[in-house]
Design an enzyme around this catalytic site. Sequence first.
Site, PDB file in Angstrom:
ATOM      1  N   GLU A 280      38.817  37.769  37.157  1.00 12.92           N
ATOM      2  CA  GLU A 280      38.505  37.857  38.582  1.00 12.92           C
ATOM      3  C   GLU A 280      37.462  36.815  38.985  1.00 12.92           C
ATOM      4  OE1 GLU A 280      38.877  41.819  40.826  1.00 12.92           O
ATOM      5  OE2 GLU A 280      36.747  41.608  40.416  1.00 12.92           O
ATOM      6  N   GLU A 283      39.182  33.540  39.126  1.00 15.33           N
ATOM      7  CA  GLU A 283      40.037  33.516  40.329  1.00 15.33           C
ATOM      8  C   GLU A 283      39.195  33.247  41.578  1.00 15.33           C
ATOM      9  OE1 GLU A 283      42.101  37.202  40.958  1.00 15.33           O
ATOM     10  OE2 GLU A 283      43.058  36.511  42.797  1.00 15.33           O
ATOM     11  N   CYS A 300      40.241  46.698  41.634  1.00 14.18           N
ATOM     12  CA  CYS A 300      40.131  47.638  40.503  1.00 14.18           C
ATOM     13  C   CYS A 300      40.505  49.067  40.870  1.00 14.18           C
ATOM     14  CB  CYS A 300      38.702  47.648  39.975  1.00 14.18           C
ATOM     15  SG  CYS A 300      38.168  46.065  39.335  1.00 14.18           S
ATOM     16  N   SER A 320      42.398  40.382  45.167  1.00 10.92           N
ATOM     17  CA  SER A 320      42.453  39.679  43.883  1.00 10.92           C
ATOM     18  C   SER A 320      43.738  40.078  43.169  1.00 10.92           C
ATOM     19  CB  SER A 320      41.238  40.061  43.031  1.00 10.92           C
ATOM     20  OG  SER A 320      41.445  39.680  41.689  1.00 10.92           O
ATOM     21  N   LYS A 359      44.935  56.695  39.308  1.00 13.85           N
ATOM     22  CA  LYS A 359      45.229  55.903  38.114  1.00 13.85           C
ATOM     23  C   LYS A 359      46.563  56.321  37.501  1.00 13.85           C
ATOM     24  CE  LYS A 359      41.743  53.038  37.593  1.00 13.85           C
ATOM     25  NZ  LYS A 359      41.981  51.569  37.660  1.00 13.85           N
ATOM     26  N   GLU A 362      49.018  54.381  39.504  1.00 10.15           N
ATOM     27  CA  GLU A 362      48.928  52.957  39.145  1.00 10.15           C
ATOM     28  C   GLU A 362      49.676  52.692  37.835  1.00 10.15           C
ATOM     29  OE1 GLU A 362      45.299  49.815  38.859  1.00 10.15           O
ATOM     30  OE2 GLU A 362      45.227  51.454  37.406  1.00 10.15           O
ATOM     31  N   GLU A 367      55.852  47.518  37.956  1.00 10.73           N
ATOM     32  CA  GLU A 367      55.399  46.188  37.510  1.00 10.73           C
ATOM     33  C   GLU A 367      54.357  46.272  36.394  1.00 10.73           C
ATOM     34  OE1 GLU A 367      54.915  47.533  40.456  1.00 10.73           O
ATOM     35  OE2 GLU A 367      52.958  47.055  41.347  1.00 10.73           O
ATOM     36  N   CYS A 504      33.746  55.091  41.112  1.00 12.88           N
ATOM     37  CA  CYS A 504      34.460  55.940  40.141  1.00 12.88           C
ATOM     38  C   CYS A 504      33.647  57.154  39.710  1.00 12.88           C
ATOM     39  CB  CYS A 504      34.835  55.107  38.920  1.00 12.88           C
ATOM     40  SG  CYS A 504      35.877  53.695  39.324  1.00 12.88           S
TER      41      CYS A 504
END
Length: 577
Positions: A280, A283, A300, A320, A359, A362, A367, A504
Site C-alpha cells: 500500500e 502504491e 483493509c 487502494s 471478513k 470478504e 476473486e 477493528c
Amino acid sequence: MAKINITINNIPLEVEEGMTILQAAKLIQIDIPHLCYHPDQSVRGHCRVCSVEVVGGRKLMPACATKVWEGMEVFTNTKKVYDTQKLLLEMILANHKQECLTCQRNGNCELQNLSKRFNLTTPKLPNVVEKLPVENNATCIVRDLSKCIKCGRCAKACREFQGIEAISYTGRSSHFKVMSAFGENLEKTDCVLCGQCTAACPVGALVEKDDTDKVYEALQDPTKHVIVQVAPAVRVALGDAFGMEKASIVTAKMVTALRRLGFDQVFDTNFAADVTIMEEGTELLERVQNGGTLPMITSCSPGWINFMEKHYPDQLAHLSTTKSPQQIFGALSKTYYPKVSGIDAKDIVTVSIMPCTAKKYEAARPEMGRDGMRDVDVVLTTRELGRMIAQAGFEFAELPDGDFDAPMGIGTGAGAIFGATGGVMEAALRTVYEVATGKELAKVEFKDVRGYEGIKESEVDLNGTKVRIAVAHGLKNARVIMESIKAGKCDYTFIEIMACPGGCIGGGGQPIKTTVDIKKMRMDALYDIDESLPLRKSHENPQVKEVYDNFLGKPCGHLSHDLLHTTYQKADKKYTF
C-alpha cells in the site's frame, strides 16, 4: 457540571446534573434491570423494564430516560416496581422464541439473565410468538426475528454508528417490528455486513454465522494441514470472553490455546499487515509520483469496501488495490507457504480469527482465490474462537505462554496497531516517510492520527512534498469524507477509513457488551504492544524481507500484483432510497 442532591432507596447521594436515574443508581452499586438501554446509544425507553418509582410522580418512570433533579426521591425496590418489571419481562418472554438451550447466546443473553434474576422459572402467560423463518442464507449474519424483543438496539447501531439504516422499524402496536426494508435478506439491502447489529443485540435475534463446525471437521481430518492466522485486535479482546480484566493482552495464551485446539501452525496476521504496508505504501508513492487517482483510500476494512461498492460505486478508483491483511495472508498461505513447507496447497486449510463478521464475506468473494481454491477457507470471529476454547475446557487465564510459528509469525509494532482507528495510517507513514526521504524517523509515533475522534487530519512533509492525510472510523464519518470527495472539496492525499467505531477493536465479531470505554482500553493495549516490540516499522520485518527476496520480488511487482492486489465493482441492491 453542577451537582445536585437526590436519594435512591433512602440513600442520599450527590450526582452530576443531567445524569439519568440509571446512571446515578450505578454510583451506589444498584444495577436497575434494563434491556433496550445501551450506554453508547441514544435513549428511547422502549422496553420500560427499568421502570422505577419517583416520589410525586403519577406513574412509574423509565430510569434510562429520566434525568435526575434536585431533591428527587427514587425507589427501585418497591413491590409496585418489582411487580411491574416482572410483568414486563413475562410479556417479553411470551413473545420470544424460547430455544435457550440451543441458542448461540445461551449463557450470554441479557433476557435470560434477567429471567434468572427475577426467578421466572415457569411461564405465566401463553406464548404468542409468531414463528418466522430464520434468515440463515447470508455469509456472515443470521437473523431470527422470532427471538427479536423489539428493543431497537440493532437499528440504532446501524443508524447512529454507521448512518445506514439497513435495519429499521415498521408497523404499529402489536404489528411493530424491527427489520430490513421489505424484509429483504441483509446482503440485498444497504447492509455492509459489519455486524454492529449482532454486537448490540441483547438476545439471539442477530448473531454471527457460526463456522466452528467447519474448523472442527478440518482439524479432525488427518489429510489436512490446518493453519490459522490471528488479527491484531483479537488479542486485546479475547480475554473478555473469559472474565479477564478488560483489554488484557492475551497474545501468548491465545497462541497456546490455538495450538492445543489442534492447529498445525499458528501464524500472525500482523506479519501480513506488514506486507500490506509494503504494498500500500508503494502504491501511494506511485500514485503521488505518477499522477494516479488521489486521494488514495485504504482498503483493509471489508465493511468499508462493501459500503463503497453499494453507496459510492462511482468513487471506487480512490480505493487502494492492495488486499486486506487477511487476504494477503490467505494468498501467501496458498502460494508462498507451500513452497517453503513442501506441503501441497490443496492439503492446506487456512483459518482466520477476525474481530469482524464482514471478513467472512470478504473471504468468500470469488476473486479471493485461485485454481478453484479459496485463499482463506474459514473465518471465525473472536466470539467463535471463545466458544471453541470454552468447549475444549481450557482454563484460558491459566494457560502457559506460546509463540507464533515461522515463516509468517513475526509482526512489527506497525502491524499491531492496525487494529485501532488511525493504526493503518500510522503504520504506512512510518514506512512511506523513510522510503520516500531516505531518512530515519526521529520518532515513529504519529500521534495526530491517534484517538477516538471521528475524523482526524494532519500533514506530513516528504522531502518538500506535502501529504495531507485524514483518518475516519464509523461509516457515518466515512460518508462525510466521501461527500467531500464527490463535491471536489477534498485536498487529502491519503485517507484511512475503518467501518467499525474505533476500528477493528470495536468490530462486530468482538465479545458482547463492548462499549466505547472498553474500545479505548483496547486501543491503548495495542499501542502498548507496539511500544514493547523490538521492531516497529513494517519494512524492517525480517520475514517480510525474506518473502520479497525469495518469492515476491519487489512491492507492487508483477507477482505481488497478481497475488496481493484486487479490484472492486458496483454491488447491486434491491432498492436505492
